[in-house]
Design an enzyme around this catalytic site. Sequence first.
Site, PDB file in Angstrom:
ATOM      1  N   HIS A  21       9.773   6.254  11.175  1.00 48.91           N
ATOM      2  CA  HIS A  21       8.541   6.453  10.411  1.00 48.91           C
ATOM      3  C   HIS A  21       8.030   7.883  10.560  1.00 48.91           C
ATOM      4  O   HIS A  21       7.697   8.319  11.660  1.00 48.91           O
ATOM      5  CB  HIS A  21       7.458   5.480  10.889  1.00 48.91           C
ATOM      6  CG  HIS A  21       6.280   5.398   9.975  1.00 48.91           C
ATOM      7  ND1 HIS A  21       6.221   4.502   8.926  1.00 48.91           N
ATOM      8  CD2 HIS A  21       5.136   6.104   9.922  1.00 48.91           C
ATOM      9  CE1 HIS A  21       5.072   4.658   8.285  1.00 48.91           C
ATOM     10  NE2 HIS A  21       4.400   5.636   8.873  1.00 48.91           N
ATOM     11  N   ASP A  23       5.356  10.582   8.252  1.00 48.85           N
ATOM     12  CA  ASP A  23       4.427  10.644   7.123  1.00 48.85           C
ATOM     13  C   ASP A  23       4.364  12.006   6.453  1.00 48.85           C
ATOM     14  O   ASP A  23       3.356  12.345   5.822  1.00 48.85           O
ATOM     15  CB  ASP A  23       3.020  10.247   7.592  1.00 48.85           C
ATOM     16  CG  ASP A  23       2.812   8.750   7.617  1.00 48.85           C
ATOM     17  OD1 ASP A  23       2.926   8.126   6.546  1.00 48.85           O
ATOM     18  OD2 ASP A  23       2.550   8.194   8.691  1.00 48.85           O
ATOM     19  N   GLU A 126       4.736   1.756   3.140  1.00 53.16           N
ATOM     20  CA  GLU A 126       3.865   1.314   4.236  1.00 53.16           C
ATOM     21  C   GLU A 126       2.664   0.554   3.685  1.00 53.16           C
ATOM     22  O   GLU A 126       1.626   1.118   3.399  1.00 53.16           O
ATOM     23  CB  GLU A 126       3.408   2.515   5.072  1.00 53.16           C
ATOM     24  CG  GLU A 126       2.693   2.095   6.344  1.00 53.16           C
ATOM     25  CD  GLU A 126       2.337   3.269   7.226  1.00 53.16           C
ATOM     26  OE1 GLU A 126       2.074   3.049   8.417  1.00 53.16           O
ATOM     27  OE2 GLU A 126       2.297   4.412   6.733  1.00 53.16           O
ATOM     28  N   HIS A 153      -0.889  -2.516   5.759  1.00 53.27           N
ATOM     29  CA  HIS A 153      -1.279  -1.345   6.540  1.00 53.27           C
ATOM     30  C   HIS A 153      -2.467  -1.786   7.384  1.00 53.27           C
ATOM     31  O   HIS A 153      -2.420  -2.830   8.029  1.00 53.27           O
ATOM     32  CB  HIS A 153      -1.563  -0.134   5.638  1.00 53.27           C
ATOM     33  CG  HIS A 153      -1.721   1.140   6.409  1.00 53.27           C
ATOM     34  ND1 HIS A 153      -2.896   1.857   6.429  1.00 53.27           N
ATOM     35  CD2 HIS A 153      -0.872   1.797   7.236  1.00 53.27           C
ATOM     36  CE1 HIS A 153      -2.748   2.913   7.226  1.00 53.27           C
ATOM     37  NE2 HIS A 153      -1.534   2.900   7.732  1.00 53.27           N
ATOM     38  N   HIS A 194       1.976  -2.868  11.961  1.00 55.87           N
ATOM     39  CA  HIS A 194       0.663  -2.991  11.306  1.00 55.87           C
ATOM     40  C   HIS A 194       0.223  -4.424  11.048  1.00 55.87           C
ATOM     41  O   HIS A 194      -0.953  -4.647  10.736  1.00 55.87           O
ATOM     42  CB  HIS A 194       0.590  -2.207   9.994  1.00 55.87           C
ATOM     43  CG  HIS A 194       0.325  -0.753  10.159  1.00 55.87           C
ATOM     44  ND1 HIS A 194      -0.917  -0.262  10.510  1.00 55.87           N
ATOM     45  CD2 HIS A 194       1.124   0.321  10.036  1.00 55.87           C
ATOM     46  CE1 HIS A 194      -0.861   1.059  10.579  1.00 55.87           C
ATOM     47  NE2 HIS A 194       0.371   1.437  10.308  1.00 55.87           N
ATOM     48  N   HIS A 215       7.203   1.460  13.672  1.00 53.21           N
ATOM     49  CA  HIS A 215       6.469   2.340  14.598  1.00 53.21           C
ATOM     50  C   HIS A 215       5.425   1.522  15.358  1.00 53.21           C
ATOM     51  O   HIS A 215       4.243   1.573  15.079  1.00 53.21           O
ATOM     52  CB  HIS A 215       5.857   3.539  13.872  1.00 53.21           C
ATOM     53  CG  HIS A 215       4.916   3.230  12.744  1.00 53.21           C
ATOM     54  ND1 HIS A 215       5.217   2.374  11.715  1.00 53.21           N
ATOM     55  CD2 HIS A 215       3.656   3.683  12.478  1.00 53.21           C
ATOM     56  CE1 HIS A 215       4.200   2.318  10.876  1.00 53.21           C
ATOM     57  NE2 HIS A 215       3.232   3.096  11.316  1.00 53.21           N
ATOM     58  N   ASP A 323       6.015   8.389  14.093  1.00 49.67           N
ATOM     59  CA  ASP A 323       4.793   8.490  13.292  1.00 49.67           C
ATOM     60  C   ASP A 323       4.283   9.925  13.214  1.00 49.67           C
ATOM     61  O   ASP A 323       3.086  10.166  13.102  1.00 49.67           O
ATOM     62  CB  ASP A 323       3.688   7.558  13.805  1.00 49.67           C
ATOM     63  CG  ASP A 323       2.656   7.223  12.727  1.00 49.67           C
ATOM     64  OD1 ASP A 323       2.879   7.555  11.551  1.00 49.67           O
ATOM     65  OD2 ASP A 323       1.609   6.635  13.056  1.00 49.67           O
TER      66      ASP A 323
END
Length: 393
Positions: A21, A23, A126, A153, A194, A215, A323
């Site tokens: 993961h 971003d 996500e 999420h 999540h 993650h 992350d």
Amino acid sequence: MNDHLARARELLAAHPVVDGHNDLPWALRQQVRYDLDRRDIATDQSADLHTDLPRLRAGGVGAQFWSVYVRTDMAGDDAVSATLEQIDVVRQLAARHPADLRLAFTADDMEAARADGRIASLMGAEGGHSINNSLATLRALHRLGVRYMTLTHNDNVPWADSATDSPVAGGLTRFGEEVVREMNRIGMLVDLSHVSADTMRCALRVSTAPVIFSHSSARAVCDHPRNVPDDVLASLAANGGVAMATFVPKFILPEAVAWTRAADENMRAHGLHHLDTTAEAMAVHRAFEATNPRPLATASTVADHLDHMREVAGIDHIGIGGDFDGTAFTPSDLADVAGYPNLIAELLRRGWSEGDLAKLTWGNAVRVLRAAESVAAATTRGPSNATRESLDG
């Protein structure tokens, strides 16, 4: 430690990191509105990013699941459109840097990219809000290259409960179960980061393919709802899945939980989203940190989680999901994507074998994607006929 670090770099040259993961696509949206000339990841080692090509190379990254995340306040078709824009920027990055990045859709693609000395670039959506309650949209994302979807999420979706929202579905609704089955059918990994613990357990009961946690770390080590309880970790052996430990301090260091809650409140008091990592947001964070010293996580903190996860889930069922560029704060010696050798060196110092580390970094993630492909290939059922009317069922 220098000897361990040299060994770590040698190991990563042979068995590079598959990170679950990152971003970067969202950071590029926030910071430069996808203007890749303004933030060229080949030449601009910006302090505003955790990720660029030189640091990926220095970190020994061989495959990256790029998150095509959009915020949950983007609802309905807006969420779908924004997800498509995120997919587009990943494809742009691969086209712009073909000597370094190669789009990957299968486990074989990952192996081929590694053999060519390129970083396999995969995608993960996500949050189930990205499909707007539509299995057709789910299938379309898969055709565009998305290889996992995190079911929620930070907020619930109508068919699944999030770890950080008040439970409504009690895990998954009947439609939520159908989402999982359809993901199995098409070969998309079910990502349980999540989601609430009940959603984790429901998804594991329904899924016929291995799941991932892209993650998430161990709740027994740091009691945060974003982490995985021991009973769920223990169930991964039967499922075949992989839990990928994250580096986010508030998920791995108990002392950081309360501090981050106060920092997030400070962000909201300044009219900013608590996940914002723009220059303005980071200036607010730095001012807060100047008067409220931040508890520091380290590679050793992450290693504590991996030690526990290996003990409970088994060495075949753990991985890494940093992350990066999705968090304002990182561990002191895992500051960006160049830091993975520090973690591997710490695990070597703790006595992890090179065989076990090869599974952690590369082998387990490739295996789990290959297994999802095999389940899809063996499935003869056609596309689900579930409709939006099923949502409350």
